[in-house]
Design an enzyme around this catalytic site. Structure first.
Site, PDB file in Angstrom:
ATOM      1  N   LYS A  95       0.915  -1.171   0.055  1.00  0.00           N
ATOM      2  CA  LYS A  95      -0.282   0.059   0.039  1.00  0.00           C
ATOM      3  C   LYS A  95       0.772   1.098   0.054  1.00  0.00           C
ATOM      4  O   LYS A  95       0.334   2.280  -0.560  1.00  0.00           O
ATOM      5  CB  LYS A  95      -1.065   0.085   1.242  1.00  0.00           C
ATOM      6  CG  LYS A  95      -2.254  -1.163   0.838  1.00  0.00           C
ATOM      7  CD  LYS A  95      -2.974  -1.197   2.194  1.00  0.00           C
ATOM      8  CE  LYS A  95      -4.182  -2.338   1.890  1.00  0.00           C
ATOM      9  NZ  LYS A  95      -5.156  -2.520   2.837  1.00  0.00           N
ATOM     10  N   ASP A 136     -10.196   1.976   2.480  1.00  0.00           N
ATOM     11  CA  ASP A 136     -10.062   1.025   3.754  1.00  0.00           C
ATOM     12  C   ASP A 136     -10.956   1.749   4.736  1.00  0.00           C
ATOM     13  O   ASP A 136     -11.691   0.983   5.637  1.00  0.00           O
ATOM     14  CB  ASP A 136      -8.764   0.749   4.052  1.00  0.00           C
ATOM     15  CG  ASP A 136      -8.019  -0.367   3.274  1.00  0.00           C
ATOM     16  OD1 ASP A 136      -8.914  -1.122   2.756  1.00  0.00           O
ATOM     17  OD2 ASP A 136      -6.939  -0.224   3.371  1.00  0.00           O
TER      18      ASP A 136
HETATM   19  P1  NAP Z   1       1.408  -3.767   6.953  1.00  0.00           P
HETATM   20  O1  NAP Z   1       1.323  -2.430   6.202  1.00  0.00           O
HETATM   21  O2  NAP Z   1       2.511  -4.815   6.299  1.00  0.00           O
HETATM   22  O3  NAP Z   1       1.484  -3.457   8.574  1.00  0.00           O
HETATM   23  C1  NAP Z   1       1.696  -4.495   9.283  1.00  0.00           C
HETATM   24  C2  NAP Z   1       1.307  -4.127  10.756  1.00  0.00           C
HETATM   25  O4  NAP Z   1       1.341  -5.336  11.379  1.00  0.00           O
HETATM   26  C3  NAP Z   1       2.281  -3.558  11.164  1.00  0.00           C
HETATM   27  O5  NAP Z   1       1.779  -2.675  12.245  1.00  0.00           O
HETATM   28  C4  NAP Z   1       3.246  -4.567  11.968  1.00  0.00           C
HETATM   29  O6  NAP Z   1       3.800  -3.695  12.935  1.00  0.00           O
HETATM   30  C5  NAP Z   1       1.816  -5.238  12.197  1.00  0.00           C
HETATM   31  N1  NAP Z   1       2.649  -6.434  12.658  1.00  0.00           N
HETATM   32  C6  NAP Z   1       3.001  -7.632  11.680  1.00  0.00           C
HETATM   33  N2  NAP Z   1       3.466  -8.838  12.254  1.00  0.00           N
HETATM   34  C7  NAP Z   1       3.028  -8.567  13.679  1.00  0.00           C
HETATM   35  C8  NAP Z   1       3.398  -9.343  14.889  1.00  0.00           C
HETATM   36  N3  NAP Z   1       3.614 -10.621  14.635  1.00  0.00           N
HETATM   37  N4  NAP Z   1       2.946  -8.818  15.940  1.00  0.00           N
HETATM   38  C9  NAP Z   1       2.606  -7.741  16.020  1.00  0.00           C
HETATM   39  N5  NAP Z   1       2.445  -6.855  15.019  1.00  0.00           N
HETATM   40  C10 NAP Z   1       2.716  -7.343  13.787  1.00  0.00           C
HETATM   41  O7  NAP Z   1      -0.084  -4.392   6.662  1.00  0.00           O
HETATM   42  P2  NAP Z   1      -1.411  -3.480   6.435  1.00  0.00           P
HETATM   43  O8  NAP Z   1      -1.743  -3.267   5.164  1.00  0.00           O
HETATM   44  O9  NAP Z   1      -1.464  -2.535   7.618  1.00  0.00           O
HETATM   45  O10 NAP Z   1      -2.539  -4.863   6.955  1.00  0.00           O
HETATM   46  C11 NAP Z   1      -2.749  -5.456   8.326  1.00  0.00           C
HETATM   47  C12 NAP Z   1      -3.930  -6.486   8.201  1.00  0.00           C
HETATM   48  O11 NAP Z   1      -5.070  -5.876   7.838  1.00  0.00           O
HETATM   49  C13 NAP Z   1      -3.343  -7.355   7.215  1.00  0.00           C
HETATM   50  O12 NAP Z   1      -3.525  -8.551   7.692  1.00  0.00           O
HETATM   51  C14 NAP Z   1      -4.704  -7.261   6.197  1.00  0.00           C
HETATM   52  O13 NAP Z   1      -5.236  -8.519   5.596  1.00  0.00           O
HETATM   53  C15 NAP Z   1      -5.650  -6.523   7.172  1.00  0.00           C
HETATM   54  N6  NAP Z   1      -6.669  -5.869   6.336  1.00  0.00           N
HETATM   55  C16 NAP Z   1      -7.928  -6.152   6.301  1.00  0.00           C
HETATM   56  C17 NAP Z   1      -8.857  -5.385   5.511  1.00  0.00           C
HETATM   57  C18 NAP Z   1     -10.104  -5.403   5.238  1.00  0.00           C
HETATM   58  O14 NAP Z   1     -10.854  -5.140   4.363  1.00  0.00           O
HETATM   59  N7  NAP Z   1     -10.642  -6.481   6.296  1.00  0.00           N
HETATM   60  C19 NAP Z   1      -8.451  -4.122   4.691  1.00  0.00           C
HETATM   61  C20 NAP Z   1      -6.959  -3.668   4.956  1.00  0.00           C
HETATM   62  C21 NAP Z   1      -6.088  -4.731   5.532  1.00  0.00           C
HETATM   63  P3  NAP Z   1       5.553  -3.468  12.848  1.00  0.00           P
HETATM   64  O15 NAP Z   1       5.358  -1.956  12.474  1.00  0.00           O
HETATM   65  O16 NAP Z   1       6.276  -3.371  14.300  1.00  0.00           O
HETATM   66  O17 NAP Z   1       6.201  -4.047  11.885  1.00  0.00           O
END
Ligand code: NAP
Length: 270
Positions: free
Chosen positions: A65, A101
């Site tokens: 993103k 989102d």
């Molecule tokens: P991203 O940009 O890769 O960010 C990942 C986030 O998760 C960061 O805050 C990261 O923390 C944290 N994280 C990753 N592994 C972790 C762990 N083992 N323990 C604690 N924190 C952890 O991903 P994103 O785009 O924000 O997406 C996050 C989630 O939301 C995804 O699983 C996605 O599928 C979901 N999502 C769902 C929708 C929907 O429509 N339902 C829409 C958007 C996203 P750090 O900064 O410390 O690495």
């Protein structure tokens, strides 16, 4: 028929093709919508190939993103505010970036679940692309306070400073304040991990995980055991953010409930 796709990694289990195809049937605008596996750093190349094949719109998911925001020739106001793009539209030979989102989450909470956000205190776990996309719309919905916690604290502090809103603060893991909503927006569920937070955070709160299906189970079960008032996964948000993308691309907002009900019934049957 124009070509659409969702790009990211992992992408195998994305429901976006089914959702957009169902919207196409419901609105009489059939669409061709594919999944494309694209790893971090590979988006520019993938988008160039996609446009050359006739791609006219793309949804962007983990981990792309921020990359999509940097690559877009122009960003809408909500994408600029989020510094993250989940929807790209091909306009006049260039990609325009938007972010649906946040509106998708707010619609799921307020319209599908009928939970008011006005004057509510919200604890947000995560500071990645999804979190960046939802903070603005949560503030616009009239919440009273937003505490942001992230595994890497610097990212939470950065998101707080970008918000520049007195209602937003970085949260300490041991914080004892109580919250009406706890929103989980991390990728921890992909590895079955739980964020390192006190059990008391969940007591009496509505707990929402942006993940859906089995990957949300560990977190939502934990929240329930810790006394959450209600729990919900992000399937409704997924459908609602897709409807906003569909509106951008096709000029019509599809009905979401029939699609959400069908996907929910299938998930419950598994
Ligand atoms: P991203 O940009 O890769 O960010 C990942 C986030 O998760 C960061 O805050 C990261 O923390 C944290 N994280 C990753 N592994 C972790 C762990 N083992 N323990 C604690 N924190 C952890 O991903 P994103 O785009 O924000 O997406 C996050 C989630 O939301 C995804 O699983 C996605 O599928 C979901 N999502 C769902 C929708 C929907 O429509 N339902 C829409 C958007 C996203 P750090 O900064 O410390 O690495």
């Amino acid at each position: 028929m124009s070509l659409y796709a969702v790009l990211g990694h992992p992408i195998d289990h994305s429901l976006s093709p089914r959702i957009h195809e169902a919207f196409g049937v419901l609105t009489g605008r059939p669409v061709r919508y594919e999944r494309r596996e694209v790893h971090a750093g590979g988006l520019a190349r993938a988008l160039a190939a996609f446009a050359a094949e006739g791609g006219r719109g793309a949804n962007i998911t983990v981990p792309l993103k921020s990359e999509a925001f940097a690559l877009a020739a122009r960003a809408t106001a909500r994408a600029a505010r989020a510094r993250a793009v989940n929807t790209l539209s091909w306009e006049n030979g260039a990609w325009v970036g938007d972010n649906t989102d946040g509106i998708g989450l707010v619609r799921d909470l307020t319209a599908n679940h009928a939970w008011s956000l006005r004057d509510r205190r919200v604890f947000l776990i995560g500071a990645g692309g999804a979190a960046q996309g939802i903070v603005g719309p949560l503030l616009d919905a009239g919440i009273a306070a937003l505490a942001i916690f992230n595994r890497t604290p610097e990212r939470a502090h950065e998101l707080v400073s970008v918000c520049a809103d007195a209602r937003v603060a970085a949260a300490l893991p041991a914080a004892q304040a109580s919250y009406d909503f706890v929103i989980h927006a991390t990728a921890a569920g992909l590895s079955g991990d739980l964020p390192a937070l006190p059990d008391t955070l969940f007591e009496g709160a509505i707990v929402y995980d942006l993940m859906y299906g089995p990957k949300a189970r560990t977190f939502l079960t934990h929240a329930r055991v810790c006394g959450a008032r209600e729990v919900a996964d992000g399937l409704g948000m997924l459908v609602e953010q897709a409807a906003e993308s569909f509106l951008l691309w096709h000029g019509v907002r599809p009905p979401t409930l029939p699609v959400l009900e069908r996907l929910r019934a299938e998930a419950d049957a598994r």
